[in-house]
Design an enzyme around this catalytic site. Structure first.
Site, mmCIF file in Angstrom:
data_model
loop_
_atom_site.group_PDB
_atom_site.id
_atom_site.type_symbol
_atom_site.label_atom_id
_atom_site.label_comp_id
_atom_site.label_asym_id
_atom_site.label_seq_id
_atom_site.Cartn_x
_atom_site.Cartn_y
_atom_site.Cartn_z
ATOM 1 N N ASP A 41 -7.133 -1.268 -4.514
ATOM 2 C CA ASP A 41 -8.189 -0.886 -3.568
ATOM 3 C C ASP A 41 -9.134 0.152 -4.192
ATOM 4 O OD1 ASP A 41 -6.949 -2.558 -1.714
ATOM 5 O OD2 ASP A 41 -5.844 -0.913 -0.781
ATOM 6 N N ASP B 24 0.852 -1.188 0.000
ATOM 7 C CA ASP B 24 0.000 0.000 0.000
ATOM 8 C C ASP B 24 0.884 1.232 0.000
ATOM 9 O OD1 ASP B 24 -2.400 -1.447 0.083
ATOM 10 O OD2 ASP B 24 -2.440 -1.481 2.262
#
Length: 173
Positions: A140, A124
């Site tokens: 995401d 991330d």
């Protein structure tokens, strides 16, 4: 014969777009790891948006950390369900939003699945500091956009019975 060709084209488009979107996700994660790992956050808009590297070993917000086997099985099941929906959904203008949302969902699931299989975690790197939102990635974004699109079209576009074709034994429209 015409419907068979349309179905083949739809599946090829789904597979190609899913692969391209997953590749974009993987490339951005590669860039994030190469440029941000073990370095301070890169501020894009001070106090609002920054890029920072995080290894997420769970799901959203780090939930169920360390349950990679569970995520692998869940992702495979979700991808099977998406492929079923894509195959059964008519290739008509009416169902374009369903096909788009399913493709985005598949690409997001695949992008994070690749990370989990290759690294044991998801990379991330996007952080909205202003709202202290959990760090996330491009996959995401795909999943979130697909979810929002599904909610909108299911609430405001489609009617009861528009998805009866998904039930086993029901003919495609």
């Amino acid at each position: 014969m015409e419907n068979d060709m349309k179905d083949r084209i739809k599946i090829i488009i789904f597979a190609a777009v899913t692969a391209i979107l997953a590749a974009v996700d993987q490339y951005t994660k590669y860039l994030a790891a190469a440029g941000l790992k073990n370095r301070p956050a890169f501020r894009i808009i001070d106090g609002v948006l920054e890029l920072t590297y995080l290894q997420n070993r769970g799901a959203a917000w780090g939930m169920l950390e360390g349950r990679q086997g569970f995520f692998a099985v869940l992702t495979v099941l979700v991808l099977i369900a998406i492929v079923y929906v894509i195959i059964r959904t008519p290739f008509t203008k009416k169902y374009v939003p369903v096909n788009i949302a399913a493709t985005l969902l598949a690409a997001g699931a695949l992008g994070n699945f690749i990370d989990r299989c290759m690294y044991g975690y998801v990379r991330d790197f996007i952080y909205f500091r202003i709202i202290d939102f959990p760090v996330f990635n491009i996959a995401d974004i795909y999943v979130t956009a697909a979810t929002v699109l599904f909610i909108i079209v299911f609430l405001f576009v489609y009617k009861d019975g528009d998805f009866a074709y998904l039930l086993p034994g029901k003919p495609q429209r």
